[in-house]
Scaffold this motif. Structure first.
Motif, PDB file in Angstrom:
ATOM      1  N   GLY A 122      27.019  40.015  40.224  1.00 44.05           N
ATOM      2  CA  GLY A 122      27.849  39.943  39.023  1.00 44.05           C
ATOM      3  C   GLY A 122      29.322  39.810  39.351  1.00 44.05           C
ATOM      4  O   GLY A 122      30.042  38.998  38.739  1.00 44.05           O
ATOM      5  N   ARG A 123      29.791  40.584  40.325  1.00 49.13           N
ATOM      6  CA  ARG A 123      31.207  40.512  40.701  1.00 49.13           C
ATOM      7  C   ARG A 123      31.534  39.154  41.331  1.00 49.13           C
ATOM      8  O   ARG A 123      32.621  38.601  41.111  1.00 49.13           O
ATOM      9  CB  ARG A 123      31.554  41.648  41.662  1.00 49.13           C
ATOM     10  N   LEU A 125      30.078  36.254  40.681  1.00 46.68           N
ATOM     11  CA  LEU A 125      30.141  35.251  39.623  1.00 46.68           C
ATOM     12  C   LEU A 125      31.441  35.378  38.836  1.00 46.68           C
ATOM     13  O   LEU A 125      32.065  34.367  38.474  1.00 46.68           O
ATOM     14  CB  LEU A 125      28.947  35.396  38.690  1.00 46.68           C
ATOM     15  N   ALA A 126      31.867  36.600  38.583  1.00 46.45           N
ATOM     16  CA  ALA A 126      33.137  36.800  37.882  1.00 46.45           C
ATOM     17  C   ALA A 126      34.296  36.210  38.686  1.00 46.45           C
ATOM     18  O   ALA A 126      35.213  35.598  38.117  1.00 46.45           O
ATOM     19  CB  ALA A 126      33.361  38.290  37.626  1.00 46.45           C
ATOM     20  N   TYR A 244      29.428  41.883  35.938  1.00 44.06           N
ATOM     21  CA  TYR A 244      30.185  40.671  35.614  1.00 44.06           C
ATOM     22  C   TYR A 244      31.196  40.949  34.510  1.00 44.06           C
ATOM     23  O   TYR A 244      32.387  40.611  34.635  1.00 44.06           O
ATOM     24  CB  TYR A 244      29.198  39.584  35.193  1.00 44.06           C
ATOM     25  N   ARG A 248      35.353  40.734  34.798  1.00 42.82           N
ATOM     26  CA  ARG A 248      36.074  39.670  34.107  1.00 42.82           C
ATOM     27  C   ARG A 248      37.285  40.230  33.370  1.00 42.82           C
ATOM     28  O   ARG A 248      37.223  41.304  32.774  1.00 42.82           O
ATOM     29  CB  ARG A 248      35.175  38.970  33.081  1.00 42.82           C
TER      30      ARG A 248
END
Length: 305
Positions: A122-123, A125-126, A244, A248
């Motif tokens: 998730g991190r 992708l962010a 994520y 963000r």
């Protein structure tokens, strides 16, 4: 269309990388339809990936990817390929060589909920989605706004429908999702564009590298969740999305997951179109089989209901 053997790609690698002493080579597991890809081993047992385009359009995309990879170095919290050498091909295009990224492919079904690997994904992708869009535009990759991208998806669906190979219920399901304009109010961001297991590397605890950036663009952030939306367990996907959202600066749009599921399903239609474009009957039959399987298992309810 050129069809280069691993041995020929190894010879090109020695021309691209000064002093490279190749002692072994073999075809990569996933070479796709637009590229010839091989893995070569040097005298120090270092492993290299060598890629050469098969078509003019693929050659342009590979050039754009090479420029983008230079810009990504040090700007994301994971490794990306560092192109060490290139060589022009006699029939046009280019061959590129880079050291193989460490780690193993990340299969979505292997993700577990919690603060470990899923949160790392998730991190990561962010971090990609918060890159400066100018970095991607300057590399020459496509740039779309939300409405342009929705229309592009609709055009893709029309082409798939025209083949006669997509089950009618799937076409209805997809058309409804794409014609619901309210679900397509997203802020376009830089995206990888082709996240699948073989393009993501992990050490078992965190995401360590991402390769295969040839489909990068500025478009729908949901595209980078497609492989997870169709392959990860719900609890693991929730952990990815939580990390994520936390990483963000701006909150993700509420329909991101709906479009991610749609993108995951539409990947089968793109696979079909690719097989037809390249006249690869094996790919066409594989796509038709998967579309029929999806049709038999897909929820009759619309996406996002």
């Amino acid at each position: 269309m050129p069809d280069r053997s691993p041995q020929k790609l190894a010879a090109l690698a020695t021309a691209a990388v000064r002093g490279l002493d190749v002692v072994a080579c073999g075809r990569a597991e996933a070479d796709g339809a637009d590229f010839d890809v091989a893995v070569v081993v040097d005298a120090a047992q270092g492993r290299w990936t060598v890629r050469a385009s098969r078509r003019t359009a693929a050659a342009a995309a590979l050039d754009a990817e090479t420029g983008l990879l230079r810009g990504l170095q040090g700007r994301v919290p994971f490794a990306v390929p560092a192109v060490v050498g290139t060589v022009d091909l006699p029939d046009g295009g280019r061959c590129v060589a880079h050291r193989e990224l460490p780690g193993v492919p990340l299969e979505p079904h292997d993700l577990r909920p919690g603060p470990g690997l899923a949160a790392s994904v998730g991190r990561a992708l962010a971090a990609v989605h918060q890159l400066d869009a100018a970095l991607f535009a300057d590399a020459g990759v496509p740039v779309y706004d939300a409405e342009e991208y929705r229309r592009r998806r609709l055009s893709e669906l029309d082409r798939a429908a025209a083949t006669g190979f997509v089950p009618p219920r799937l076409l209805t399901r997809w058309e409804a999702a794409m014609e619901d304009v309210a679900r397509w109010r997203f802020a376009a961001t830089p995206v990888h564009g082709d996240l699948v297991a073989e393009h993501v590397r992990t050490d078992g605890e965190r995401l360590t590298g991402v390769l295969g950036w040839v489909d990068a663009k500025v478009a729908d952030p949901a595209d980078d969740f497609a492989w997870l939306a169709v392959g990860a367990e719900p609890d693991a996907l929730e952990s990815v999305l939580e990390a994520y959202a936390h990483a963000r600066v701006e909150a993700p749009d509420p329909d991101l997951l709906v479009r991610a599921r749609l993108a995951g399903e539409l990947a089968l239609a793109r696979w079909l179109l690719l097989g037809l474009r390249t006249e690869d009957e094996e790919v066409v039959e594989d796509a038709r089989r998967m579309l029929d399987e999806l049709d038999s298992h897909a929820d009759a309810a619309p996406l996002g209901s």
